[in-house]
Design an enzyme around this catalytic site. Structure first.
Site, PDB file in Angstrom:
ATOM      1  N   ASP A   1       9.060 -17.368 -25.004  1.00  0.00           N
ATOM      2  CA  ASP A   1       8.171 -18.398 -24.484  1.00  0.00           C
ATOM      3  C   ASP A   1       8.183 -18.352 -22.957  1.00  0.00           C
ATOM      4  O   ASP A   1       9.248 -18.212 -22.335  1.00  0.00           O
ATOM      5  CB  ASP A   1       8.623 -19.777 -24.965  1.00  0.00           C
ATOM      6  N   ASN A  27      -0.362 -23.881 -15.519  1.00  0.00           N
ATOM      7  CA  ASN A  27      -1.769 -24.218 -15.751  1.00  0.00           C
ATOM      8  C   ASN A  27      -2.221 -25.369 -14.863  1.00  0.00           C
ATOM      9  O   ASN A  27      -3.309 -25.335 -14.266  1.00  0.00           O
ATOM     10  CB  ASN A  27      -1.982 -24.601 -17.218  1.00  0.00           C
ATOM     11  N   HIS A  55      -6.359 -22.872 -15.455  1.00  0.00           N
ATOM     12  CA  HIS A  55      -6.234 -22.179 -16.735  1.00  0.00           C
ATOM     13  C   HIS A  55      -6.559 -20.689 -16.634  1.00  0.00           C
ATOM     14  O   HIS A  55      -5.999 -19.877 -17.384  1.00  0.00           O
ATOM     15  CB  HIS A  55      -7.137 -22.845 -17.785  1.00  0.00           C
ATOM     16  N   ASP A 106      -4.163 -17.818 -17.989  1.00  0.00           N
ATOM     17  CA  ASP A 106      -4.539 -16.674 -18.832  1.00  0.00           C
ATOM     18  C   ASP A 106      -4.075 -15.362 -18.203  1.00  0.00           C
ATOM     19  O   ASP A 106      -3.609 -14.450 -18.899  1.00  0.00           O
ATOM     20  CB  ASP A 106      -6.057 -16.635 -19.028  1.00  0.00           C
ATOM     21  N   GLU A 143       1.458 -19.532 -25.318  1.00  0.00           N
ATOM     22  CA  GLU A 143       2.226 -18.729 -24.364  1.00  0.00           C
ATOM     23  C   GLU A 143       3.468 -18.107 -25.005  1.00  0.00           C
ATOM     24  O   GLU A 143       4.377 -17.662 -24.305  1.00  0.00           O
ATOM     25  CB  GLU A 143       2.638 -19.588 -23.167  1.00  0.00           C
TER      26      GLU A 143
END
Length: 335
Positions: free
Chosen positions: A212, A220, A225, A229, A255
């Protein structure tokens, strides 16, 4: 990726080939009954014999398709039809009857049976063979006409087979991979797990790594965002570089990533996880500080379910997060 699974794409292809083979077998069986009966009534003993032989081959194929596994039954059908067509050419020469019209069935049979390039070699070889069988029976101009028509058919069939292979490869890739991270996707992970659990001929066990990205929500919120990404894509690339070629990397969701290490013990897997953690911590993510936490759990056949092992890996990941992140926590199976 190691051969842990028979994926849904392969199973669908085998099912469709089996269905085509079954339909063709039934149609050939029915057609040969009609042709055999008509030729017998007309007193054409040789062509009637060929129809009865073809009927027997079709009947055997129907039995094979009904009784054998689908992938094997389909192969039996197309091999049998190919062998029958090779024999038909000799049959025609022996009985002074040109059988070139049967030869046009051979290219589609090969396209269903083997890869496009192998099929091309087989089609060309069969064309030369069929022309040689035809030459003593018809004028040379008819051999040329047959060869020209057959050659055009080969060109079309090879082009179709090549395009179909490339399209299938592209579709399979996008079916197996996550569009953002370019990792294998969650569906592929689930299929690999099912194959591992259900097939006793595969690995005796494995270690699951759940990975993770730390503080991803903050990334974010702070950078947007699109930046989030990009971080997922860059982390996936970094993990892929740090893993060995036979270690599949999956995007587990959001994620999170996962790695399935077949035939590894917990110590080996922990060393791999530490290597991954250190690689991400040392990487440059365009000025954004990024680390990962990893939870591990081992599964061995006969020592509980794979679902339980995944739950333990998830709990280990939670412990890594709660313990300060940017760390590896391993959870060994209990008896």
């Amino acid at each position: 990726m190691p051969n842990l699974r028979r994926d849904s794409f392969t199973q669908l292809r085998e099912l469709m080939r089996w269905r085509v083979a079954m339909v063709l077998s039934v149609l050939i069986f029915a057609l040969m009954i009609v042709l055999g009966t008509i030729n017998t009534q007309l007193g054409l003993a040789d062509t009637a014999l060929l129809a009865w032989i073809s009927l027997a081959v079709a009947g055997g194929c129907i039995l094979a398709l009904a009784l054998l596994p689908k992938h094997l039954g389909g192969t039996v059908f197309f091999v049998s039809i190919g062998a029958l067509l090779v024999g038909v050419m000799v049959f025609g020469l022996h009985h002074d009857r040109p059988m070139q019209h049967w030869a046009y069935i051979f290219p589609p049979v090969l396209v269903f049976l083997v890869s496009s390039r192998v099929a091309l070699a087989g089609m060309l070889a069969f064309g030369v063979y069929a022309s040689a069988m035809l030459a003593p029976l018809v004028p040379a101009i008819d051999v040329v006409r047959f060869s020209s028509g057959y050659g055009l058919l080969v060109c079309f069939m090879f082009t179709y087979a090549l395009l179909q292979e490339r399209a299938a490869k592209m579709l399979r890739y996008h079916s197996d991979h996550d569009a953002l991270s370019n990792c294998l996707n969650r569906r592929t992970f689930n299929e690999a797990v099912e194959q591992l659990a259900g097939n006793r001929s595969t690995a005796a066990g494995c270690v699951f790594l759940l990975i993770d990205i730390d503080h991803f929500k903050a990334i974010n919120d702070r950078h947007g965002h699109l930046a989030g990404d990009r971080i997922i894509t860059l982390v996936a690339a970094e993990l892929g570089r740090a893993l060995e070629a036979d270690m599949p990397l999956f995007r587990y969701g959001g994620e999170e990533f996962s790695v399935l290490l077949a035939d590894h013990d917990l110590a080996q897997a922990t060393a791999t996880a530490e290597r991954l953690r250190a690689a991400v911590a040392a990487a440059d993510f365009q000025g954004v500080p990024v680390t990962i936490s990893i939870g591990l759990a081992a599964w061995r056949r006969g020592e509980g379910s794979i679902t339980a092992a995944l739950d333990r890996a998830d709990r280990a990941l939670y412990e890594a997060k709660r313990g300060g992140r940017n760390r590896v926590v391993a959870d060994a199976p209990t008896a």
